[in-house]
Design a protein around this motif. Sequence first.
Motif, PDB file in Angstrom:
ATOM      1  N   ALA A   9      49.532  68.330 -50.799  1.00 55.22           N
ATOM      2  CA  ALA A   9      49.140  67.193 -49.968  1.00 55.22           C
ATOM      3  C   ALA A   9      48.863  67.640 -48.536  1.00 55.22           C
ATOM      4  CB  ALA A   9      50.240  66.134 -49.994  1.00 55.22           C
ATOM      5  N   ARG A  10      49.694  68.535 -48.018  1.00 57.85           N
ATOM      6  CA  ARG A  10      49.484  69.046 -46.660  1.00 57.85           C
ATOM      7  C   ARG A  10      48.184  69.831 -46.565  1.00 57.85           C
ATOM      8  NH1 ARG A  10      48.626  74.240 -44.384  1.00 57.85           N
ATOM      9  NH2 ARG A  10      49.030  74.053 -42.146  1.00 57.85           N
ATOM     10  N   THR A  11      47.891  70.677 -47.561  1.00 64.34           N
ATOM     11  CA  THR A  11      46.652  71.440 -47.559  1.00 64.34           C
ATOM     12  C   THR A  11      45.438  70.523 -47.616  1.00 64.34           C
ATOM     13  OG1 THR A  11      47.769  73.288 -48.670  1.00 64.34           O
ATOM     14  CG2 THR A  11      45.355  73.238 -48.760  1.00 64.34           C
ATOM     15  N   THR A  12      45.517  69.485 -48.433  1.00 63.10           N
ATOM     16  CA  THR A  12      44.416  68.526 -48.517  1.00 63.10           C
ATOM     17  C   THR A  12      44.215  67.805 -47.182  1.00 63.10           C
ATOM     18  OG1 THR A  12      44.931  68.196 -50.858  1.00 63.10           O
ATOM     19  CG2 THR A  12      43.528  66.552 -49.798  1.00 63.10           C
ATOM     20  N   PHE A  13      45.310  67.439 -46.532  1.00 59.04           N
ATOM     21  CA  PHE A  13      45.249  66.762 -45.246  1.00 59.04           C
ATOM     22  C   PHE A  13      44.615  67.653 -44.183  1.00 59.04           C
ATOM     23  CE2 PHE A  13      47.541  65.878 -41.188  1.00 59.04           C
ATOM     24  CZ  PHE A  13      46.944  64.662 -40.899  1.00 59.04           C
ATOM     25  N   VAL A  14      45.048  68.920 -44.112  1.00 60.74           N
ATOM     26  CA  VAL A  14      44.483  69.849 -43.132  1.00 60.74           C
ATOM     27  C   VAL A  14      43.016  70.122 -43.437  1.00 60.74           C
ATOM     28  CG1 VAL A  14      44.623  72.212 -42.243  1.00 60.74           C
ATOM     29  CG2 VAL A  14      46.717  70.897 -42.623  1.00 60.74           C
ATOM     30  N   SER A  15      42.683  70.204 -44.720  1.00 60.55           N
ATOM     31  CA  SER A  15      41.283  70.430 -45.101  1.00 60.55           C
ATOM     32  C   SER A  15      40.410  69.284 -44.615  1.00 60.55           C
ATOM     33  CB  SER A  15      41.170  70.573 -46.617  1.00 60.55           C
ATOM     34  OG  SER A  15      41.942  71.668 -47.079  1.00 60.55           O
ATOM     35  N   TYR A  16      40.909  68.069 -44.745  1.00 61.02           N
ATOM     36  CA  TYR A  16      40.145  66.917 -44.257  1.00 61.02           C
ATOM     37  C   TYR A  16      39.927  67.009 -42.751  1.00 61.02           C
ATOM     38  CZ  TYR A  16      39.579  62.350 -42.127  1.00 61.02           C
ATOM     39  OH  TYR A  16      39.167  61.323 -41.327  1.00 61.02           O
ATOM     40  N   LEU A  17      40.972  67.363 -41.988  1.00 58.01           N
ATOM     41  CA  LEU A  17      40.839  67.452 -40.535  1.00 58.01           C
ATOM     42  C   LEU A  17      39.834  68.534 -40.136  1.00 58.01           C
ATOM     43  CD1 LEU A  17      44.562  67.075 -39.379  1.00 58.01           C
ATOM     44  CD2 LEU A  17      42.745  65.362 -39.309  1.00 58.01           C
ATOM     45  N   LEU A  18      39.876  69.681 -40.817  1.00 57.27           N
ATOM     46  CA  LEU A  18      38.954  70.752 -40.486  1.00 57.27           C
ATOM     47  C   LEU A  18      37.512  70.382 -40.847  1.00 57.27           C
ATOM     48  CD1 LEU A  18      41.011  73.890 -41.571  1.00 57.27           C
ATOM     49  CD2 LEU A  18      40.575  73.065 -39.250  1.00 57.27           C
ATOM     50  N   LEU A  19      37.337  69.727 -41.974  1.00 52.20           N
ATOM     51  CA  LEU A  19      35.998  69.283 -42.350  1.00 52.20           C
ATOM     52  C   LEU A  19      35.486  68.223 -41.382  1.00 52.20           C
ATOM     53  CD1 LEU A  19      36.350  69.089 -46.244  1.00 52.20           C
ATOM     54  CD2 LEU A  19      35.072  70.784 -44.906  1.00 52.20           C
ATOM     55  N   TRP A  20      36.370  67.335 -40.937  1.00 51.63           N
ATOM     56  CA  TRP A  20      35.976  66.331 -39.949  1.00 51.63           C
ATOM     57  C   TRP A  20      35.567  66.998 -38.648  1.00 51.63           C
ATOM     58  CZ3 TRP A  20      37.722  64.874 -35.087  1.00 51.63           C
ATOM     59  CH2 TRP A  20      37.255  63.642 -34.612  1.00 51.63           C
ATOM     60  N   MET A  21      36.325  68.008 -38.221  1.00 51.54           N
ATOM     61  CA  MET A  21      35.997  68.698 -36.986  1.00 51.54           C
ATOM     62  C   MET A  21      34.681  69.455 -37.121  1.00 51.54           C
ATOM     63  SD  MET A  21      37.314  68.784 -34.043  1.00 51.54           S
ATOM     64  CE  MET A  21      36.606  69.478 -32.549  1.00 51.54           C
ATOM     65  N   TYR A  22      34.434  70.029 -38.279  1.00 50.31           N
ATOM     66  CA  TYR A  22      33.168  70.722 -38.509  1.00 50.31           C
ATOM     67  C   TYR A  22      31.994  69.737 -38.427  1.00 50.31           C
ATOM     68  CZ  TYR A  22      29.480  73.210 -41.032  1.00 50.31           C
ATOM     69  OH  TYR A  22      28.285  73.787 -41.401  1.00 50.31           O
ATOM     70  N   TYR A  23      32.167  68.552 -39.013  1.00 51.82           N
ATOM     71  CA  TYR A  23      31.128  67.526 -38.956  1.00 51.82           C
ATOM     72  C   TYR A  23      30.887  67.071 -37.520  1.00 51.82           C
ATOM     73  CZ  TYR A  23      29.261  62.772 -39.181  1.00 51.82           C
ATOM     74  OH  TYR A  23      28.544  61.637 -38.957  1.00 51.82           O
ATOM     75  N   ILE A  24      31.975  66.895 -36.743  1.00 58.60           N
ATOM     76  CA  ILE A  24      31.843  66.451 -35.356  1.00 58.60           C
ATOM     77  C   ILE A  24      31.132  67.506 -34.519  1.00 58.60           C
ATOM     78  CG2 ILE A  24      33.147  65.927 -33.264  1.00 58.60           C
ATOM     79  CD1 ILE A  24      32.945  63.648 -35.302  1.00 58.60           C
ATOM     80  N   ARG A  25      31.447  68.779 -34.749  1.00 59.44           N
ATOM     81  CA  ARG A  25      30.774  69.828 -33.987  1.00 59.44           C
ATOM     82  C   ARG A  25      29.269  69.844 -34.262  1.00 59.44           C
ATOM     83  NH1 ARG A  25      35.381  74.540 -34.717  1.00 59.44           N
ATOM     84  NH2 ARG A  25      36.561  74.037 -32.825  1.00 59.44           N
ATOM     85  N   ARG A  26      28.899  69.602 -35.499  1.00 57.94           N
ATOM     86  CA  ARG A  26      27.468  69.523 -35.811  1.00 57.94           C
ATOM     87  C   ARG A  26      26.820  68.344 -35.087  1.00 57.94           C
ATOM     88  NH1 ARG A  26      25.972  69.952 -42.011  1.00 57.94           N
ATOM     89  NH2 ARG A  26      23.950  69.712 -40.973  1.00 57.94           N
ATOM     90  N   ARG A  27      27.518  67.214 -35.065  1.00 53.78           N
ATOM     91  CA  ARG A  27      26.984  66.040 -34.366  1.00 53.78           C
ATOM     92  C   ARG A  27      26.863  66.303 -32.862  1.00 53.78           C
ATOM     93  NH1 ARG A  27      27.787  60.962 -36.449  1.00 53.78           N
ATOM     94  NH2 ARG A  27      26.721  60.348 -34.515  1.00 53.78           N
ATOM     95  N   LEU A  28      27.863  66.989 -32.301  1.00 56.15           N
ATOM     96  CA  LEU A  28      27.826  67.268 -30.864  1.00 56.15           C
ATOM     97  C   LEU A  28      26.699  68.230 -30.513  1.00 56.15           C
ATOM     98  CD1 LEU A  28      31.653  67.578 -30.098  1.00 56.15           C
ATOM     99  CD2 LEU A  28      30.107  65.780 -29.319  1.00 56.15           C
ATOM    100  N   ARG A  29      26.446  69.214 -31.383  1.00 55.01           N
ATOM    101  CA  ARG A  29      25.329  70.117 -31.119  1.00 55.01           C
ATOM    102  C   ARG A  29      24.004  69.363 -31.135  1.00 55.01           C
ATOM    103  NH1 ARG A  29      28.012  73.483 -35.077  1.00 55.01           N
ATOM    104  NH2 ARG A  29      29.380  74.971 -34.029  1.00 55.01           N
ATOM    105  N   GLU A  30      23.922  68.335 -31.957  1.00 55.25           N
ATOM    106  CA  GLU A  30      22.687  67.554 -32.027  1.00 55.25           C
ATOM    107  C   GLU A  30      22.425  66.784 -30.739  1.00 55.25           C
ATOM    108  OE1 GLU A  30      23.070  65.083 -35.423  1.00 55.25           O
ATOM    109  OE2 GLU A  30      22.901  66.720 -36.881  1.00 55.25           O
TER     110      GLU A  30
END
Length: 236
Positions: free
Chosen positions: A86-107
């Motif tokens: 559960a912890r790994t899944t939670f951290v994976s979600y946060l990292l994927l969210w941050m990756y998505y946000i960084r792409r949006r910010l670069r745009e």
Amino acid sequence: MINDSHDAIRQPDDRKSIRERLKALLGYAGSTDEQAARRRLVFRIYFITQTVGQLVLTVVLTTFAIERGELKTCPEFTAINLLWVARTTFVSYLLLWMYYIRRRLREVGVDDVSLPASGQSTGTSFGAEIPPTVLCLMRVVSQRSATLHRRLMLQVCPVMTFALYLATQIVWIARIDHCLHSAPFSTALTCTISVYVNLGYAAWNLPGVVRDFRKKLWEKQKAEGNAQQTQEVHRV
């Protein structure tokens, strides 16, 4: 003859040590855009590999444990293993969210965003205090979402990981003698997770310890050198 002389001159420059080649492969040979892109690629590969590997290993060993009835003989290890998933899944979600946000910010023209744990904040026209990171994230998401995810990354995730780490060590010490023979699959999974987490904490904290040790050693050598110079001056 001229080409041979050029090759002889060029050889020392082309020969790189294994350490330099490894740093270039991992993206730590410089601060160029190419090396930065390589670092991001290496992190993504590592993140995907270790996440998928942990999930697959957990599912396989937990399935074997259920078939052998280990949930009844050693429920503590099974619970710890599922909590780590559960912890790994939670951290994976946060990292994927941050990756998505960084792409949006670069745009929108922002190269990168960090999540510092500092308490610095910026005042708004309404008098509220908003951290600079949240203000940056608010360019692509709402203030509520930015504040929530920042707190999850900086406060919830570290506390969850440390609490689960302590629980794993306590349960391991208390139940290893019983579960080693009655629940071999659950024990193997718990052992694997425990070793992985210990190595992770060591890799995270060891560089800082080494830097502090080298700094103290340098300060000690500098103090001894100053003391010797002072003694020489007094002798003169």
